[in-house]
Enzyme design. Structure first.
Site, short mmCIF file in Angstrom:
data_model
loop_
_atom_site.label_atom_id
_atom_site.label_comp_id
_atom_site.label_asym_id
_atom_site.label_seq_id
_atom_site.Cartn_x
_atom_site.Cartn_y
_atom_site.Cartn_z
N GLU A 136 0.80 -1.24 0.00
CA GLU A 136 0.00 0.00 0.00
C GLU A 136 0.83 1.28 0.00
O GLU A 136 0.55 2.21 0.76
CB GLU A 136 -0.98 -0.02 1.18
CG GLU A 136 -1.87 -1.25 1.17
CD GLU A 136 -2.81 -1.37 2.37
OE1 GLU A 136 -2.70 -0.56 3.31
OE2 GLU A 136 -3.67 -2.28 2.36
N GLU A 243 -5.98 -10.90 -1.35
CA GLU A 243 -6.81 -10.69 -0.15
C GLU A 243 -8.28 -10.65 -0.54
O GLU A 243 -9.00 -9.71 -0.21
CB GLU A 243 -6.40 -9.38 0.57
CG GLU A 243 -4.92 -9.30 0.91
CD GLU A 243 -4.55 -8.07 1.73
OE1 GLU A 243 -5.44 -7.45 2.34
OE2 GLU A 243 -3.35 -7.74 1.77
C1 HAH Z 1 -5.48 -4.83 3.98
N1 HAH Z 1 -5.59 -3.43 3.85
C2 HAH Z 1 -4.12 -5.21 4.54
O1 HAH Z 1 -3.21 -5.49 3.48
C3 HAH Z 1 -4.18 -6.43 5.44
O2 HAH Z 1 -2.92 -6.62 6.02
C4 HAH Z 1 -5.20 -6.24 6.54
O3 HAH Z 1 -5.22 -7.35 7.40
C5 HAH Z 1 -6.51 -5.99 5.94
C6 HAH Z 1 -6.60 -5.34 4.76
C7 HAH Z 1 -6.78 -2.95 3.22
C8 HAH Z 1 -7.19 -1.57 3.58
C9 HAH Z 1 -6.71 -0.90 4.69
O4 HAH Z 1 -5.82 -1.46 5.48
C10 HAH Z 1 -7.16 0.41 4.98
C11 HAH Z 1 -8.06 1.01 4.19
C12 HAH Z 1 -8.55 0.34 3.10
C13 HAH Z 1 -8.13 -0.96 2.82
#
Ligand code: HAH
Length: 333
Positions: A136, A243
């Protein structure tokens, strides 16, 4: 014998396509053991390999929980996707601060990042076959390029390439991924394409692109995903859906009153899962893995996110661990 044991195994159904994985916790390798062993051939630690879990204090690594997942996977001949080495979330604040309480210097933060990557990657060398090295890093705002994380602010944009180089030096056989959400949305896709192209031009060891796949039953369209797969495939890297889950709520829907999903939601979800996996099968030449972010609807990060007090039902198995209509549409084709 519960009814799920009579149905086809997801992994068997996809053996000529790509491995099907699930994000697990050190707890659900026990609570969801039967489903995991029957249907999944790859695992990812939801939290246990993240910086704040595995390296909570300076010089102190906590491998017990991550090890339990790795040992579970190895005992059952499953692949292990590593998640994640460098991210703006779930990283202790002390990483970015020096001993005087001021902001760490570029050199200090780079040496901490290197120590972290070397320690974690070397522990699981030859066991974790691929890593989400950077998670990200692209900004969500339309015009801005990189997310203004502490990594970027302190080290500068080359923190990304350094992370890949450090990981590759420790385990040259591991496949190294850049992973992000909303990666099929045009505004972000273009920036991810730019980032990866720049890394490739510099000869940085990057091997894959992770499209998180936190989608919902209305969005994005199959055509938008197809377009993104075509675009990313041009970079010559392998692609994984890392994911996957399909929320039953549209973006911006903040209702919290549902105690179970409506039949319309479940039907739409099943139809969407069917269309998505038809697309993924079509792209088996470029897609080398599909990982769900969870196993069954009793345990999902979407309970309470992004709306507090709300439940969601995004996966293929219900809260009793029985296959949903969504499962059948994915497994039977
Ligand atoms: C994901 N982010 C992460 O990669 C993962 O490690 C976590 O457990 C869940 C989702 C998605 C995300 C975020 O963290 C914040 C805002 C939007 C999407």
């Amino acid at each position: 014998m519960s009814s799920d044991q009579q149905v086809v195994s997801l992994c068997d159904a996809y053996k000529d396509y790509f491995p099907i994985g699930a994000a697990v916790s050190s707890r659900c390798i026990h609570t969801h053991r039967d489903l995991l062993l029957r249907h999944f051939c790859s695992v990812t630690a939801t939290n246990e390999m993240k910086f704040s879990s595995i390296h909570p204090d300076e010089g102190s690594y906590q491998f017990v929980l991550a090890d339990s997942i790795v040992e579970f996977a190895e005992a059952n001949d499953m692949l292990i996707r590593g998640h994640t080495l460098v991210w703006h979330l779930q990283t202790p604040e002390r990483v970015f601060i020096n001993s005087d309480g001021a902001s760490a210097s570029r050199d200090l933060l780079l040496s901490r990042m290197r120590d972290h990557i070397e320690t974690v990657v070397s522990r699981y060398k030859g066991r974790v076959y691929c890593w989400d090295v950077v998670n990200e890093a692209i900004d969500d705002k339309g015009s801005d390029y990189l997310r203004p994380s502490k990594w970027l602010q302190i080290i500068g944009p080359d923190y990304i390439e350094k992370a890949f180089e450090y990981a590759h030096a420790v385990d040259p056989d591991a496949l190294l991924f850049y992973n992000d959400y909303n990666a099929v949305a045009p505004y972000k896709r273009e920036k991810i394409m730019r980032l990866i192209t720049e890394l490739q031009q510099k000869g940085i060891p990057i091997h894959g692109i992770g499209l998180q796949g936190h989608w919902n039953i209305y969005w994005p369209s199959v055509d938008e995903i197809r377009y993104a797969l075509d675009d990313y495939a041009r970079l010559g890297l392998t692609i994984q859906i890392t994911e996957l889950d399909l929320s039953v709520f549209a973006y911006g829907d903040t209702r919290i009153d549902l105690t179970e999903p409506t039949s319309e939601m479940m039907e739409l979800q099943a139809k969407r899962y069917e269309e998505l996996f038809r697309l993924f099968r079509e792209y088996k030449g470029v897609i080398s893995g599909v990982t769900f972010w969870g196993i069954a609807d009793d345990v999902t990060w979407l309970h309470n996110f992004p709306v507090r007090g709300r439940r969601d039902w995004p996966l293929l198995f219900d809260c009793e661990h029985q296959p949903k209509e969504s499962f059948y549409r994915v497994a039977r084709f």
